[in-house]
Design a protein around this motif. Structure first.
Motif, mmCIF file in Angstrom:
data_model
loop_
_atom_site.group_PDB
_atom_site.id
_atom_site.type_symbol
_atom_site.label_atom_id
_atom_site.label_comp_id
_atom_site.label_asym_id
_atom_site.label_seq_id
_atom_site.Cartn_x
_atom_site.Cartn_y
_atom_site.Cartn_z
ATOM 1 N N TYR A 311 6.759 -16.401 -42.239
ATOM 2 C CA TYR A 311 7.088 -16.043 -40.858
ATOM 3 C C TYR A 311 8.369 -15.217 -40.792
ATOM 4 C CZ TYR A 311 8.561 -16.473 -36.006
ATOM 5 O OH TYR A 311 8.989 -16.196 -34.733
ATOM 6 N N LEU A 315 8.246 -11.316 -39.731
ATOM 7 C CA LEU A 315 8.875 -10.965 -38.460
ATOM 8 C C LEU A 315 9.855 -9.804 -38.656
ATOM 9 C CD1 LEU A 315 9.344 -11.547 -35.467
ATOM 10 C CD2 LEU A 315 10.966 -13.348 -36.114
ATOM 11 N N HIS A 343 2.035 -4.502 -31.435
ATOM 12 C CA HIS A 343 0.574 -4.617 -31.433
ATOM 13 C C HIS A 343 0.147 -6.079 -31.272
ATOM 14 C CE1 HIS A 343 0.671 -0.472 -32.501
ATOM 15 N NE2 HIS A 343 1.142 -0.668 -33.718
ATOM 16 N N ALA A 344 -0.724 -6.310 -30.318
ATOM 17 C CA ALA A 344 -1.117 -7.684 -29.988
ATOM 18 C C ALA A 344 -1.648 -8.422 -31.222
ATOM 19 C CB ALA A 344 -2.160 -7.679 -28.874
ATOM 20 N N ASP A 345 -2.391 -7.723 -32.072
ATOM 21 C CA ASP A 345 -2.958 -8.426 -33.220
ATOM 22 C C ASP A 345 -1.895 -8.822 -34.237
ATOM 23 O OD1 ASP A 345 -5.266 -9.436 -34.660
ATOM 24 O OD2 ASP A 345 -4.684 -7.951 -36.159
ATOM 25 N N ARG A 347 1.114 -9.618 -33.370
ATOM 26 C CA ARG A 347 1.756 -10.764 -32.700
ATOM 27 C C ARG A 347 0.925 -12.035 -32.874
ATOM 28 N NH1 ARG A 347 5.727 -8.565 -29.225
ATOM 29 N NH2 ARG A 347 5.841 -10.353 -27.817
ATOM 30 N N ARG A 348 -0.401 -11.857 -32.830
ATOM 31 C CA ARG A 348 -1.292 -13.009 -33.050
ATOM 32 C C ARG A 348 -1.015 -13.617 -34.433
ATOM 33 N NH1 ARG A 348 -5.702 -13.740 -36.037
ATOM 34 N NH2 ARG A 348 -5.707 -11.540 -36.618
ATOM 35 N N LEU A 350 1.788 -13.285 -36.250
ATOM 36 C CA LEU A 350 3.142 -13.858 -36.269
ATOM 37 C C LEU A 350 3.187 -15.205 -35.540
ATOM 38 C CD1 LEU A 350 5.229 -10.638 -35.477
ATOM 39 C CD2 LEU A 350 5.321 -11.929 -37.629
ATOM 40 N N MET A 351 2.535 -15.273 -34.399
ATOM 41 C CA MET A 351 2.530 -16.525 -33.622
ATOM 42 C C MET A 351 1.806 -17.626 -34.404
ATOM 43 S SD MET A 351 4.251 -16.265 -30.811
ATOM 44 C CE MET A 351 3.714 -17.714 -29.881
ATOM 45 N N LYS A 354 4.146 -18.893 -36.856
ATOM 46 C CA LYS A 354 5.217 -19.647 -36.192
ATOM 47 C C LYS A 354 4.751 -21.063 -35.828
ATOM 48 C CE LYS A 354 8.515 -18.856 -32.384
ATOM 49 N NZ LYS A 354 8.490 -19.976 -31.448
ATOM 50 N N GLN A 413 -0.835 -9.982 -45.054
ATOM 51 C CA GLN A 413 -1.637 -9.081 -44.216
ATOM 52 C C GLN A 413 -0.757 -8.228 -43.292
ATOM 53 O OE1 GLN A 413 -4.855 -8.939 -44.824
ATOM 54 N NE2 GLN A 413 -5.457 -7.494 -43.246
ATOM 55 N N ARG B 434 -8.034 -10.029 -52.924
ATOM 56 C CA ARG B 434 -7.120 -9.974 -51.779
ATOM 57 C C ARG B 434 -6.880 -8.556 -51.267
ATOM 58 N NH1 ARG B 434 -5.375 -9.688 -47.823
ATOM 59 N NH2 ARG B 434 -3.918 -10.931 -46.604
ATOM 60 N N LEU B 438 -7.190 -5.107 -47.222
ATOM 61 C CA LEU B 438 -6.076 -4.205 -46.904
ATOM 62 C C LEU B 438 -6.467 -2.741 -47.027
ATOM 63 C CD1 LEU B 438 -3.434 -6.235 -48.917
ATOM 64 C CD2 LEU B 438 -3.553 -6.110 -46.433
ATOM 65 N N ASN B 516 -6.649 -5.035 -28.412
ATOM 66 C CA ASN B 516 -5.923 -5.427 -29.611
ATOM 67 C C ASN B 516 -5.790 -6.950 -29.711
ATOM 68 O OD1 ASN B 516 -4.126 -5.368 -31.837
ATOM 69 N ND2 ASN B 516 -3.346 -3.389 -31.183
ATOM 70 N N LEU B 586 0.021 -13.623 -26.097
ATOM 71 C CA LEU B 586 0.612 -12.808 -27.170
ATOM 72 C C LEU B 586 1.736 -11.908 -26.672
ATOM 73 C CD1 LEU B 586 -2.741 -11.725 -28.875
ATOM 74 C CD2 LEU B 586 -1.152 -13.493 -29.648
ATOM 75 N N ILE B 587 1.564 -11.408 -25.473
ATOM 76 C CA ILE B 587 2.568 -10.508 -24.905
ATOM 77 C C ILE B 587 2.919 -11.018 -23.517
ATOM 78 C CG2 ILE B 587 3.066 -8.142 -24.161
ATOM 79 C CD1 ILE B 587 1.015 -7.141 -26.203
ATOM 80 N N PHE B 594 9.657 -14.368 -30.157
ATOM 81 C CA PHE B 594 10.205 -14.238 -31.503
ATOM 82 C C PHE B 594 11.729 -14.221 -31.521
ATOM 83 C CE2 PHE B 594 6.086 -11.925 -31.391
ATOM 84 C CZ PHE B 594 5.357 -12.894 -32.065
#
Lengths: 596, 596
Positions: A311, A315, A343-345, A347-348, A350-351, A354, A413, B434, B438, B516, B586-587, B594
C-alpha cells in the motif's frame, strides 16, 4: 527504490482507540504501568530502527540471499550488524520472561514491533521471530534446569532458536515423521534424521542456535501420539551456560526459494546429535501446538506486513507516475498527463490494499490482546478469551495472508510493467508474501482446523460466542442512524454465518468429506465477516470522534469502512454459494474427473 | 522436476467437436485441404517438439537467464539449438504468407502450436512469437519493396522481429512517447531514443533482428496522432536481401525481472539508427493496433499455457504425494497415508485449474477462429466476426491471464511448502505467468477497452450481438432436460449482463469516471459468463456424444461443466454487486481517503 514509514497513527488508533489497551492494562495485575506514553516511546524507537536500519536491507537481502559454504551460512550484507544493533537495543527481550532478563511486555504492545520489523524486512525479522518460538516452548514445557541453562541467552538474543518439524515426506502430516531419538544412558538422547525447510537453521548472527526438534523415541506409538520434543543446541552448553563443543548436527544445504531470500531456509542433518527431552515422552506434538498458535499469529502479521508495504509504495507511485487523463477530464492540466491516482480503477486497487492492511491490523492486534487476556483476564473471562483466540487464530493466519498476498499482487499491478522489474521492490513483496499461505499450516490446513476442530468438533460453541459478541456490538449501535449502513448488512451476515455453519455440520454427519469440501471457502467467508465487524467497529469509533473533532483521519476511516462494505464484503455472496454447493462436484463415485 | 504432455485430445475436442473447424475450412475458399488428418499430423509433430525439446529447457531458461556483455546477449543453454530445430522444421512459416514462402495455415490450427510451445516454454516461445507481430505489421502496412526485402527471412525464421513501443515514462499512454525520427534525405530516417521492456530485443538465435519502432517525425502533432511506425533492422539489408553493416542501435542492458528469465527483455538505444517509414506518417498507432489485437490473443494463450502447466504438474503431484487420511476414512490403506488427491479441498483446486485451462482453450481457440472468419467468412458474416473478435479480445486477454495466474498460484499451493522451492517448477510458473496481466495492455487497460471503447462507445451493439449468439444457443438447448442445469443460470446471467451494462452506460453519461470505476469487475464478470457459455456448449456436445459412446472423456466434460457452474460461476454474484456500486466509494469531493 521502495520505502517504509511506520504507520504509527493507525497503530495507535487500533491499540488505543479501537481495542482500548490502556484501560485493559490498568485493570491487569502486572501491566498497570503500561500507558500510552510508554507505548509511544517504545513504538517510536522501534519505528526508527525499522525505517532506518531494517527497511534499507530488505532489497539487499533479496538480491544477495544467504550463502552456504561447507556447512556455514553467511547472511546478506548488513543483516548481522542490524541484528547486533537489535540485541544492543534490548529488543529480543521485549516480551521475554522477567525471571530471565525479559521485559515482560504484553503482546498487545509487542505485536506492533512484530508488525513494523516484519514490514520493513520480513526475511530479517524471521531470525528473531523464530527465537520467540523456541523461548516459548522451553519456558512452557522445559524443566527448571533447562530454563536456567537456555533461557537467559535466548531472551537477550545472544542465541537464536529454531523449530525443526518438517521432513521431506511429511509437512502437514507430522504423524509420519521419522527422526529418531535414542537414549544415551546419561539422560540425554542421540538425535538422528534430516529436517527440511528449517528457517534460520544456520546463520552467522548469533553465538549459538537452539533447535527444538520433533523426533521419535524407540518403540514410540505410530502417528502423532509417538512424537517427543527435544532441545538440540548447535554448541553444547555447560551447566554454567558456557559454550562447549560443537554438536553433531549441520546444515546440509540451503533451499532455493521463490522469496524470503534473506532468511536461511536450511536442510538440517542430525547425526546422533545430543538432545534433551522437553516435557513428557510422546507428548511432543501437544507441546508444539502451544507454540504453533503463537507462530500463526506471527504469520498473520506477515499478511499485514506485505499489504502495508504494498500500500505505502503503490500510493507513492500512484501519486508520482503520470499516465493518461481521467475519463472525466484533466486533473493536472499543467502536466503532460494526470497522476494515475486520479483513475478510479487505480483507486480501487489502492483502497483494497488499504482496507486489507488496516483490517489485518485490527484482527491481528485483537488476537494479540486476546492472547494477553488468557493470562491476564483483567475482569473479563480468561476461558472466553482462550476460546475466541483459538477460533480466530486460523482465520487470522489464513485470511490475513491470503488478502495480504492479494494486496501485494495489486501493488505489482499498480506499477504496471515496472512492477515486474526487480528494482522497484514490488515483485519481491509478492514473492516474499507467497510463503505466508504455506508455512505454519497452509490455508487448507487452517481451514480444516477452523471448521473441523474449532467449530464442528465443539458443536459450534466457539462460533456462537464470537457471533454473540459481534451481535452485541450491532445492538449497541442499533440506534445510530449513521451506522445503519454497516449494521444492517453485518447483522444479516451474522445470522447467515450461524445458519450456514449448522447446515454444513448436518451434511458432515452424513459425509465427513463435506467439511473438506467447504472449508477454504468457509474460512474466507468467515474472514470477510470478521473484517466487516472490525471495520464497522472502526467506523463507530471514528464517527464518535468526529463529533468533537474535524480530523481527516477519522473521516477517512469511515470512508474506508464504506469502501469495504461496498466493494469487498459482497464477496461473501459468492463464497456462500460455493461453500454450500456440497462435495458432489468434487468427489463422485461415477466419474473420475481427472482421468484423461 | 516438472513435465509436459501436450493435451492433444482436448485440443482436438475444442477444434473439431466444439468449433467444428473442419466443416468451416471446407466452406472457405483457401483452406479446403485442411482436414482432421492433416491437423493431427501437424499437431502431433508439434507436440513432440514441444514435449521433447522445449519443455526440458523451461527450467534451464529460468535458472540461467540471459546474459548481457557489451551489447551482445547470450540466451540460455539449448535455446539457440532449439530455435535452429524449430526453423529447420519449418515452424516459423506455418501461418506465413505464401507469397514469401509461408504455409498460410489458418489461425484456427496454428493457435494449437502457439498453445503447446507456450505451455512447454513460454520464455522461449516469445522469440518466434514476437516475430509474428513484426511480420504481421510489415505484411499489412509495408510497401511492396519493404515486403520483398524483409518478409522472406522473417517468414522462414532466419531473422526475428520485435515491437518497440514502451519508453520509461510511457507504457499505457503511448501518446507521450519521445523517440525521434528525422529524415535523412534519402527516404530513410534517423531514429533516436530509448525504448524499454523490449522482448527479444537482442539475442544470439538469428542472423538479424527487425525492430518495428514507434517514433515522432519533426513537427508531428502532440499525443497519439503524431506517432509514426518504422522498420529499423539490427543489420542494414541491401535490396537483394544481403546483410550490410551494423545499424546504430544497441541493447544497453537487460531488465532484471520477476520471471520469463529465458527471454531477453532489453533496453534498446537508438542512436540515429537508420529506419524506414511503414505506412502513412502520423498513423503509426493505427497500424500498431492491428498488431496489438493479434498480440493480445497470443497473451491470452499465455494464460491458458500457465493454467495447463499448473494443472498437469499439480495433478501428477497430488496423485503421488501422500499426506493424511481422507476425512471419510482411508482410501489407500496399504500406504502410510492417502495420496492428497483424495482430499476434497485439493480436488477443488485441481478442478479450478482444469476448468480455467480448458475454458481458456475454448475461448482462445474461438477467438482464433473468429480471426480466420474475418478474412474467410465461409458463408458467415465477416463484419460480425470482426465485431465479436474485437469484443472478445480484451476479455480473452485479461480474463484468461487473470484466471491463468490463479491456476498457477493454486499449483504452487497444491505442492505445499515444496511449491515454494525452485526445483519443482511451480513457483517459476507463477512468476512467469505474472507478466501476462501487464504487457500488451494491463488488465485495467483491457477493461477500459472492453467497457469504454468496445461497448459503450458503440452503444452496446457488439455486446448485443454476442448475447444474441449465446441466447440462440440457450434456445436451441431449451428442450434438453439434461442441459437445464446450465441453461437456466446462463439465461439469467445473459439478461443481467445486458441490463447491468445499460445501467453503467446511463451512469457514465452523468460521470465518465463511472466507466473506470466499474471496468475491471465488469470485465471479470463478462469473462465468467463467457466461460459459462463455452462450458455449457462443451457439455451439450459431450452429452450428445454420450448418446452413442461410453467415453469417460465426455463424462468428465459434463462433470467439469457442473463444477464450473457450481463452484466458479457464483463469483458473478459478488462482481455484479461491486461493479454496480458506483464511483462514489472511490472518488469523493469530501474525503481524500489516501491522506494520512
Amino acid at each position: 527504490m521502495s520505502h517504509y514509514q511506520a504507520p504509527l497513527r493507525d497503530i495507535a488508533f487500533v491499540q488505543q482507540e479501537l481495542l482500548q489497551v490502556e484501560q485493559y492494562f490498568q485493570a491487569t495485575d502486572c501491566w498497570q504501568e503500561m500507558n500510552a506514553e510508554l507505548m509511544d516511546a517504545v513504538l517510536n524507537e522501534s519505528a526508527k530502527f525499522c525505517e532506518e536500519v531494517l527497511a534499507p536491507l530488505n532489497a539487499v537481502g533479496d538480491s544477495e540471499g544467504c550463502q552456504w559454504y561447507d556447512g556455514e551460512v553467511t547472511t546478506p550484507t548488513g543483516f548481522k550488524e542490524a541484528y547486533k544493533q537489535y540485541v544492543e537495543g534490548g529488543w529480543p527481550a521485549l516480551e521475554g520472561d522477567e525471571a530471565f532478563g525479559g521485559q515482560a511486555f504484553p503482546k498487545s504492545i509487542a505485536i506492533a514491533v512484530t508488525e513494523m520489523s516484519g514490514t520493513a524486512n520480513w526475511a530479517w525479522s524471521m531470525y528473531p521471530g523464530l527465537s520467540h518460538g523456541a523461548c516459548h516452548t522451553i519456558s512452557h514445557h522445559g524443566s527448571e534446569e533447562q530454563k536456567q541453562q537456555f533461557m537467559p541467552k535466548l531472551v537477550d538474543g545472544s542465541w537464536t532458536g529454531t523449530m525443526c518439524l518438517t521432513e521431506s515426506h511429511c509437512g502437514s502430516d507430522l504423524g509420519m515423521l521419522r527422526t529418531k531419538a535414542e537414549p544415551n544412558g546419561d539422560g540425554s538422547y542421540a538425535i538422528s534424521g534430516t529436517k527440511i525447510f528449517i528457517s534460520s537453521g544456520e546463520h552467522d548472527m548469533a553465538e549459538n542456535i537452539i533447535h527444538i526438534v520433533l523426533a521419535r523415541l524407540p518403540g514410540a506409538p505410530k502417528g502423532t501420539k509417538g512424537i517427543s520434543l527435544f532441545i538440540v543446541p548447535k554448541f553444547l552448553v555447560a551447566s554454567d551456560g558456557k559454550l562447549g563443543e560443537r554438536n553433531a548436527l549441520s546444515c546440509g544445504s540451503l533451499e532455493h526459494k521463490m522469496g524470503i531470500h534473506g532468511n536461511a531456509t536450511c536442510v538440517m542433518n542430525f547425526d546422533g546429535a545430543t538432545g534433551y527431552l522437553i516435557g513428557e515422552e510422546n507428548r511432543g506434538l501437544n507441546a508444539m501446538f502451544t507454540f504453533m498458535n503463537t507462530a500463526r499469529i506471527g504469520t498473520a502479521a506477515q499478511g499485514l506486513a506485505h499489504a502495508e508495504w504494498a500500500y505505502q509504495n503503490s500510493l507513492a507511485y500512484a501519486r508520482d507516475r503520470t499516465q493518461m487523463r481521467a475519463l472525466s477530464g484533466p486533473k493536472a492540466p499543467d502536466k503532460e498527463a494526470d497522476p494515475i491516482i486520479v483513475h478510479a480503477d487505480v483507486r480501487r486497487m489502492l483502497m483494497t490494499q488499504k482496507v486489507f492492511a488496516e483490517g489485518a491490523r485490527m484482527l491481528v492486534y485483537w488476537v494479540a490482546q486476546l492472547s494477553d487476556q488468557t493470562v491476564q483476564p483483567a475482569g473479563s473471562d480468561a476461558d472466553k478469551a482462550e476460546e475466541l483466540l483459538s477460533l480466530l487464530t486460523p482465520i487470522a493466519k489464513a485470511f490475513a495472508t491470503e488478502t495480504g498476498f492479494e494486496a501485494a499482487n495489486l501493488g505489482l499491478q499498480i506499477f504496471g510493467g515496472h512492477g515486474y522489474i526487480k528494482e522497484w521492490g514490488m515483485e519481491q513483496n509478492v514473492r516474499d508474501s507467497r510463503i505466508s499461505m504455506l508455512y505454519e499450516g497452509t490455508t487448507g490446513i487452517q481451514s480444516l482446523d477452523l471448521l473441523g476442530r474449532k467449530i464442528l468438533l465443539k458443536a459450534g460453541e466457539p462460533l456462537k460466542l464470537l457471533i454473540t459478541e459481534m451481535s452485541a456490538f450491532c445492538k449497541e449501535q442499533g440506534d445510530n442512524p449513521e451506522m445503519a449502513q454497516f449494521i444492517a448488512p453485518l447483522e444479516n451476515l451474522l445470522k447467515a454465518w450461524g445458519d450456514n455453519t449448522m447446515k454444513i455440520g448436518m451434511a458432515a454427519m452424513q459425509n465427513q468429506d463435506e467439511v473438506n469440501a467447504a472449508c477454504v471457502d468457509y474460512l474466507m467467508y468467515s474472514g470477510y465477516i470478521t473484517y466487516a465487524y472490525l471495520w464497522a467497529k472502526a467506523a463507530a469509533v471514528a464517527q464518535q470522534k468526529l463529533n468533537d473533532s474535524d480530523d481527516d483521519f477519522y473521516r477517512n476511516k469511515v470512508y474506508s469502512a464504506q469502501f469495504y462494505f461496498q466493494r469487498i464484503l459482497p464477496r461473501t455472496a459468492s463464497l456462500e454459494q460455493t461453500m454450500m454447493s456440497g462435495v458432489n462436484n468434487l468427489i463422485s463415485e461415477q466419474v473420475d474427473p481427472f482421468a484423461m
